[in-house]
Design a protein around this motif. Structure first.
Motif, PDB file in Angstrom:
ATOM      1  N   ILE A 130     -21.240   8.102  15.484  1.00 26.52           N
ATOM      2  CA  ILE A 130     -20.339   7.453  16.886  1.00 26.52           C
ATOM      3  C   ILE A 130     -19.511   6.507  16.334  1.00 26.52           C
ATOM      4  N   VAL A 131     -20.518   5.334  16.604  1.00 31.49           N
ATOM      5  CA  VAL A 131     -20.241   4.055  16.487  1.00 31.49           C
ATOM      6  C   VAL A 131     -18.664   3.581  15.016  1.00 31.49           C
ATOM      7  N   ILE A 132     -19.325   4.258  14.007  1.00 25.30           N
ATOM      8  CA  ILE A 132     -18.200   4.245  12.547  1.00 25.30           C
ATOM      9  C   ILE A 132     -17.028   5.432  12.877  1.00 25.30           C
ATOM     10  N   PHE A 133     -16.582   6.056  13.587  1.00 26.27           N
ATOM     11  CA  PHE A 133     -15.636   6.990  14.128  1.00 26.27           C
ATOM     12  C   PHE A 133     -15.022   5.953  15.329  1.00 26.27           C
ATOM     13  N   GLY A 134     -15.837   5.425  16.186  1.00 31.31           N
ATOM     14  CA  GLY A 134     -14.724   4.802  16.674  1.00 31.31           C
ATOM     15  C   GLY A 134     -14.123   3.491  16.060  1.00 31.31           C
ATOM     16  N   TYR A 135     -14.894   3.083  14.942  1.00 27.19           N
ATOM     17  CA  TYR A 135     -13.678   2.200  14.791  1.00 27.19           C
ATOM     18  C   TYR A 135     -12.670   2.622  13.435  1.00 27.19           C
ATOM     19  N   VAL A 136     -13.256   3.928  13.269  1.00 24.24           N
ATOM     20  CA  VAL A 136     -12.135   5.075  11.863  1.00 24.24           C
ATOM     21  C   VAL A 136     -10.952   5.072  12.771  1.00 24.24           C
ATOM     22  N   GLY A 137     -11.193   5.336  14.397  1.00 18.27           N
ATOM     23  CA  GLY A 137     -10.475   6.026  14.764  1.00 18.27           C
ATOM     24  C   GLY A 137      -9.457   4.959  15.479  1.00 18.27           C
ATOM     25  N   LYS A 138      -9.367   4.043  15.888  1.00 16.79           N
ATOM     26  CA  LYS A 138      -9.407   2.410  16.485  1.00 16.79           C
ATOM     27  C   LYS A 138      -8.640   2.103  15.321  1.00 16.79           C
ATOM     28  N   TYR A 139      -8.955   0.925  14.495  1.00 16.63           N
ATOM     29  CA  TYR A 139      -8.274   0.577  13.424  1.00 16.63           C
ATOM     30  C   TYR A 139      -7.418   1.328  11.829  1.00 16.63           C
ATOM     31  N   LEU A 140      -7.185   2.572  11.948  1.00 19.49           N
ATOM     32  CA  LEU A 140      -6.882   3.302  11.268  1.00 19.49           C
ATOM     33  C   LEU A 140      -5.438   2.746  10.662  1.00 19.49           C
ATOM     34  N   ALA A 141      -4.806   2.286  11.545  1.00 16.86           N
ATOM     35  CA  ALA A 141      -3.262   2.364  12.455  1.00 16.86           C
ATOM     36  C   ALA A 141      -3.563   0.612  10.811  1.00 16.86           C
ATOM     37  N   VAL A 142      -4.092  -0.207  11.305  1.00 19.94           N
ATOM     38  CA  VAL A 142      -3.661  -1.926  10.568  1.00 19.94           C
ATOM     39  C   VAL A 142      -4.249  -1.356   8.984  1.00 19.94           C
ATOM     40  N   ALA A 143      -5.032  -0.745   8.557  1.00 21.78           N
ATOM     41  CA  ALA A 143      -5.251   0.024   7.008  1.00 21.78           C
ATOM     42  C   ALA A 143      -4.051   0.436   6.604  1.00 21.78           C
ATOM     43  N   ALA A 144      -3.309   1.356   7.262  1.00 25.87           N
ATOM     44  CA  ALA A 144      -2.537   2.240   6.993  1.00 25.87           C
ATOM     45  C   ALA A 144      -1.326   1.276   6.407  1.00 25.87           C
ATOM     46  N   LYS A 145      -0.923   0.752   7.276  1.00 29.05           N
ATOM     47  CA  LYS A 145       0.373  -0.094   7.677  1.00 29.05           C
ATOM     48  C   LYS A 145       0.320  -1.392   6.079  1.00 29.05           C
ATOM     49  N   MET A 146      -1.055  -1.716   6.320  1.00 26.79           N
ATOM     50  CA  MET A 146      -1.316  -2.779   4.762  1.00 26.79           C
ATOM     51  C   MET A 146      -0.858  -2.154   4.174  1.00 26.79           C
ATOM     52  N   SER A 147      -1.486  -0.258   3.616  1.00 29.84           N
ATOM     53  CA  SER A 147      -1.027   0.088   2.256  1.00 29.84           C
ATOM     54  C   SER A 147       0.169   0.406   2.756  1.00 29.84           C
ATOM     55  N   GLU A 148       0.836   1.095   3.478  1.00 27.30           N
ATOM     56  CA  GLU A 148       1.963   0.892   3.597  1.00 27.30           C
ATOM     57  C   GLU A 148       2.975   0.206   2.757  1.00 27.30           C
ATOM     58  N   ARG A 149       3.024  -0.413   2.995  1.00 28.57           N
ATOM     59  CA  ARG A 149       3.513  -1.749   2.780  1.00 28.57           C
ATOM     60  C   ARG A 149       3.437  -1.448   0.841  1.00 28.57           C
ATOM     61  N   LYS A 150       2.995  -2.070   0.277  1.00 31.26           N
ATOM     62  CA  LYS A 150       2.022  -2.091  -1.090  1.00 31.26           C
ATOM     63  C   LYS A 150       3.058  -0.873  -0.664  1.00 31.26           C
ATOM     64  N   LEU A 151       2.930   0.180  -1.030  1.00 28.56           N
ATOM     65  CA  LEU A 151       3.406   1.677  -1.829  1.00 28.56           C
ATOM     66  C   LEU A 151       4.646   1.575  -1.242  1.00 28.56           C
ATOM     67  N   LEU A 152       5.548   0.556  -0.698  1.00 26.61           N
ATOM     68  CA  LEU A 152       6.702   0.666  -0.467  1.00 26.61           C
ATOM     69  C   LEU A 152       7.692  -0.124  -1.386  1.00 26.61           C
ATOM     70  N   GLN A 153       6.616  -1.737  -2.334  1.00 23.90           N
ATOM     71  CA  GLN A 153       7.306  -1.762  -3.060  1.00 23.90           C
ATOM     72  C   GLN A 153       6.882  -1.149  -4.549  1.00 23.90           C
ATOM     73  N   ILE A 154       6.405  -0.349  -4.672  1.00 26.04           N
ATOM     74  CA  ILE A 154       6.510   0.037  -6.132  1.00 26.04           C
ATOM     75  C   ILE A 154       7.381   0.442  -6.304  1.00 26.04           C
ATOM     76  N   PRO A 155       7.705   0.373  -7.813  1.00 23.15           N
ATOM     77  CA  PRO A 155       9.199   0.957  -8.254  1.00 23.15           C
ATOM     78  C   PRO A 155       9.552   2.812  -8.491  1.00 23.15           C
ATOM     79  N   PRO A 156      10.231   4.105  -7.878  1.00 20.81           N
ATOM     80  CA  PRO A 156       9.812   5.136  -7.834  1.00 20.81           C
ATOM     81  C   PRO A 156       9.691   5.150  -9.153  1.00 20.81           C
ATOM     82  N   SER A 157      10.096   4.443 -10.333  1.00 16.98           N
ATOM     83  CA  SER A 157      10.998   4.509 -11.802  1.00 16.98           C
ATOM     84  C   SER A 157       9.516   5.370 -11.807  1.00 16.98           C
ATOM     85  N   MET A 158       7.873   4.140 -11.634  1.00 16.07           N
ATOM     86  CA  MET A 158       6.766   4.242 -12.527  1.00 16.07           C
ATOM     87  C   MET A 158       6.559   5.775 -12.696  1.00 16.07           C
TER      88      MET A 158
END
Length: 507
Positions: free
Chosen positions: A383-411
């Motif tokens: 239940i503690v782990i669930f709290g961590y994941v629910g609360k901070y998922l946006a931080v992890a997702a936004k960091m990864s999203e910025r990187k994915l958007l930098q990868i050239p679509p041509s690849m």
């Protein structure tokens, strides 16, 4: 079709972990609500007074922090100040540790019964400590987005207005959305933070809700008090969606960045000034706390009592960070490439949980999982782990999203032409290209999980407490030397590994 099925599975898992607790909590709040009880509750001076206090505190801290962080960010990102990297590493320290540690340090500096204690214990002291804690957020955001301004635009402006003019009329106006984002982040983080106010005896709304729920077992009042916090979080999310959604430009690596060369006298002057600021807001409270440790035996005795909570902190944080890294990357994939039709709603939902005060999420987790058949979750560290994941998922997702958007679509297009399916593209192109970002996501997620105390305080089962929670429980009757030793342990446990990682990254 398989890709969409996989994406819906990820979204369903998020709904179960993060969104369903809030839905259950809101349902319980409205089903047991009557206007008379609601009116009676919010007519109480301590309730509406604490709500006003929270709004005022959040606004003041966000405003001052954003302005100060902008100035420091400009100095660190756009000048050749030799000490900027060292100062930035010190400035980040309060953000890495539980906020109440800085408050404890200031109590040692000023004292409980001194002339200035009336300033410390109340609005002024709480605002000052939270300013110290959240100052790195606008500083780093300002630095990141200033480095994204096209140097050609600055070059054209420099021909007519010089370096300062280019900064004033080109660079700063272009990063106004980033400054608004900084303000919103600091505002909502301050609004949901109650540990500093608890230590410094200042009435804020999340603390009042926490006390009603955990001390007086007034569940109905706690549920009703959660509703205004949800409204505030939804308001912040609405501003972010409407104003910032299309105004924050994509991050990319530029070939060059314009740097203003400072004369030697300005180098010395700025270094002394920034050094004094950091000495005041970071070094002084922590040093005062460490000096209370009379000898090494006191530190060893504290460690002997706290080694199990410390172990829990590392285990939960490592597990939470690993899940956040994986779950955040998959969420970023869904959002960045719009895998499902309702990707915007999913994006808004994970950001909403980040903006939501931790007390609200914790109450929702308890209401959802506190059932005999679900003891495997409620009575364990899950239940503690669930709290961590629910609360901070946006931080992890936004960091990864910025990187994915930098990868050239041509690849990806080349791989698809060669016959690779979506999973092969994900595994052999997107993952390897995101390796460094994922390491950073893991490190940031680990820090957020390690310093978290609000969710853990409310949901942890007996025998599963973490070190931040253990320190809070020791504040009531523990010796000052013991509390100082425990604070030193938690600071060293997170700052030392962070320093080592930073040095290796620099090297």
């Amino acid at each position: 079709m398989q890709r969409q099925t996989f994406a819906w599975g990820v979204i369903l898992l998020f709904v179960l972990i993060g969104l369903l607790p809030i839905i259950v909590m809101v349902w319980n709040a409205f089903s047991g609500m009557d206007l008379q009880t609601l009116r009676s509750l919010f007519s109480q001076k301590e309730v509406y007074g604490s709500f006003v206090n929270s709004l005022l505190l959040s606004f003041v801290v966000a405003l001052i922090t954003t302005f100060s962080g902008m100035l420091l960010g400009v100095l660190f990102a756009k000048t050749d100040l030799a000490t900027s990297r060292f100062f930035l590493s010190l400035l980040i320290v309060p953000l890495l540790i539980p906020p109440y540690i800085i408050a404890l340090g200031w109590i040692d500096v000023i004292g409980v019964n001194s002339t200035f204690s009336s300033v410390l214990f109340g609005f002024g002291g709480t605002a000052w400590v939270l300013f110290s804690v959240y100052l790195p957020i606008p500083t780093v955001l300002t630095m990141v987005f200033l480095k994204q301004v096209a140097p050609d635009l600055e070059d054209a402006a420099r021909l007519y207005t010089g370096d300062i003019g280019a900064l004033r009329y080109i660079s700063l106006p272009l990063i106004i959305p980033a400054l608004v984002l900084s303000f919103l982040l600091v505002f909502i983080l301050t609004f949901g933070e109650y540990s500093v106010a608890n230590v410094l005896r200042y009435s804020v709304f999340p603390l009042e809700s926490f006390v009603r729920f955990s001390a007086f077992y007034d569940f109905k009042a706690a549920l009703m008090m959660a509703l205004p916090m949800i409204v505030v979080a939804a308001g912040v999310l609405l501003v972010e969606r409407v104003y910032l959604d299309k105004k924050l430009f994509k991050l990319k690596e530029l070939e060059r960045i314009n740097i203003i060369s400072l004369p030697k006298k300005y180098q010395i002057g700025f270094s002394i000034f920034v050094g004094l600021v950091i000495l005041l807001i970071v070094v002084l409270p922590l040093l005062s706390l460490f000096l209370r440790i009379t000898d090494f035996e006191v530190l060893l005795a504290a460690f002997a009592k706290a080694w199990m909570p410390l172990l829990h902190s590392f285990l939960y944080s490592f597990t939470g960070a690993a899940l956040l890294t994986l779950f955040g990357f998959l969420s970023a994939y869904i959002i960045a490439y719009r895998v499902v039709p309702y990707w915007r709603f999913y994006d808004a939902s994970i950001v909403f949980l980040l903006t939501l005060p931790a007390t609200v999420l914790a109450i929702g987790l308890i209401l959802l999982w506190n059932r005999p058949m679900l003891d495997v979750i409620y009575a364990s560290a899950l239940i503690v782990i669930f709290g961590y994941v629910g609360k901070y998922l946006a931080v992890a997702a936004k960091m990864s999203e910025r990187k994915l958007l930098q990868i050239p679509p041509s690849m990806m297009e080349a791989a698809q032409i060669s016959g690779a399916n979506w999973f092969a593209v994900l595994r052999y192109i997107l993952l390897p290209q995101s390796k460094k970002t994922l390491i950073a996501v893991f490190a940031v997620s680990f820090i957020f999980c390690f310093r978290e105390s609000t969710i853990t305080m409310l949901v942890y089962p007996p025998g599963y407490e973490t070190l931040p929670v253990y320190i809070v429980t020791q504040m009531a009757n523990g010796k000052p030397e013991t509390i100082a030793s425990l604070s030193a342990i938690i600071v060293l446990s997170i700052v030392v590994p962070f320093s080592i990682l930073s040095r290796r990254r620099t090297a």
